[in-house]
Write a protein that holds these residues in place. Structure first.
Motif, PDB file in Angstrom:
ATOM      1  N   LYS A  15       0.842  -1.198   0.000  1.00  0.00           N
ATOM      2  CA  LYS A  15       0.000   0.000   0.000  1.00  0.00           C
ATOM      3  C   LYS A  15       0.875   1.245   0.000  1.00  0.00           C
ATOM      4  O   LYS A  15       1.866   1.321   0.749  1.00  0.00           O
ATOM      5  CB  LYS A  15      -0.891  -0.010   1.238  1.00  0.00           C
ATOM      6  CG  LYS A  15      -1.778   1.202   1.398  1.00  0.00           C
ATOM      7  CD  LYS A  15      -2.573   1.100   2.697  1.00  0.00           C
ATOM      8  CE  LYS A  15      -3.349   2.367   2.969  1.00  0.00           C
ATOM      9  NZ  LYS A  15      -4.104   2.282   4.237  1.00  0.00           N
ATOM     10  N   GLN A  78      -3.628   1.473  -3.475  1.00  0.00           N
ATOM     11  CA  GLN A  78      -4.523   1.265  -2.338  1.00  0.00           C
ATOM     12  C   GLN A  78      -4.956  -0.198  -2.305  1.00  0.00           C
ATOM     13  O   GLN A  78      -4.980  -0.873  -3.338  1.00  0.00           O
ATOM     14  CB  GLN A  78      -5.754   2.170  -2.453  1.00  0.00           C
ATOM     15  CG  GLN A  78      -5.432   3.648  -2.571  1.00  0.00           C
ATOM     16  CD  GLN A  78      -4.692   4.167  -1.343  1.00  0.00           C
ATOM     17  OE1 GLN A  78      -5.053   3.867  -0.209  1.00  0.00           O
ATOM     18  NE2 GLN A  78      -3.642   4.942  -1.567  1.00  0.00           N
ATOM     19  N   GLU A  79      -5.334  -0.679  -1.109  1.00  0.00           N
ATOM     20  CA  GLU A  79      -5.742  -2.085  -0.996  1.00  0.00           C
ATOM     21  C   GLU A  79      -6.929  -2.396  -1.893  1.00  0.00           C
ATOM     22  O   GLU A  79      -7.012  -3.494  -2.449  1.00  0.00           O
ATOM     23  CB  GLU A  79      -6.065  -2.420   0.459  1.00  0.00           C
ATOM     24  CG  GLU A  79      -4.839  -2.465   1.360  1.00  0.00           C
ATOM     25  CD  GLU A  79      -5.196  -2.811   2.781  1.00  0.00           C
ATOM     26  OE1 GLU A  79      -5.067  -1.945   3.670  1.00  0.00           O
ATOM     27  OE2 GLU A  79      -5.623  -3.959   3.019  1.00  0.00           O
TER      28      GLU A  79
END
Lengths: 108, 112
Positions: A15, A78-79
């Motif tokens: 991330k 981002q996840e």
């Protein structure tokens, strides 16, 4: 021959790290190129296309005709970006040709 | 707005059985496609229909037939299912003016 190549089957990043998913194409005319995304067990959906030159969810892609590439980039992963990404080429016969896809995994 | 609708969502067949996968779109699109999705192989085009009344083979047409029944509907038929046809099948459509493809939710087919 009309062909799309995505050299990476799997790309794993942390991330906040930058992401680049590679796509190369083979096409004799003026190409129409797209990136599609498939989140887990969902239908494919368009992420972006080269003619619009827009940024979607922080992703951008630039068509480089000299290198016949259309790489997808995002500065900070981002996840929720974890998904399967497909590069696609609009073929001369009205068909759509897809690469084999790259699975992006963003680790916390 | 339903978009592209596929039926059924899941199906289990025995080897040799036949079945038809249905696809309908309500966006007045001219072109429709059938793809299969297999791990490590990505999306491979089975058949496509650039416009009503025409169909063409894609990359992997063997073992399949298609019918473009009208502008809205494009069906895929397996005459004699084989285990190699176990896959997830996606229908898609595009407008002639805009090649953005809209996909159905997929049909998960298992042939035993």
């Amino acid at each position: 021959a009309q062909r799309v190549t995505q050299p990476e089957k799997l790309l794993s990043v942390f991330k906040g790290a930058p992401v680049e998913l590679k796509c190369n194409y083979s096409y004799s005319g003026s190409p129409e190129l797209f990136w599609y995304v498939q989140y887990s067990r969902q239908r494919l959906q368009l992420l972006l296309r080269h003619i619009s030159r827009e940024s979607i969810k922080g992703f951008t892609a630039d068509l480089n005709k000299g290198e016949t590439s259309f790489h997808l980039k995002k500065p900070f992963a981002q996840e929720e970006d974890s998904a399967m990404y497909y590069c696609a080429l609009g073929g001369s016969q009205g068909n759509l040709i897809f690469g084999k896809g790259t699975k992006l995994s963003v680790k916390p | 707005n339903a978009g592209v609708t596929q039926t059924p969502k899941f199906q289990v067949l025995k080897t040799g059985q036949s079945m038809t996968l249905q696809c309908a779109q309500d966006m007045n699109h001219n072109s429709m496609y059938w793809y299969r999705q297999d791990p490590g192989m990505g999306l491979r085009l089975i058949y496509y229909s650039a416009s009503e009344g025409t169909t063409d083979k894609g990359e992997v047409p063997n073992g399949y037939n298609v019918s473009r029944l009208n502008k809205r509907e494009f069906s895929l038929r397996l005459e004699s299912a084989a285990p190699s046809q176990t896959s997830v099948y996606f229908c898609a459509s595009t407008s002639v003016w805009n090649t953005e493809a809209f996909f159905g939710q997929g049909t998960r087919l298992t042939v035993v």
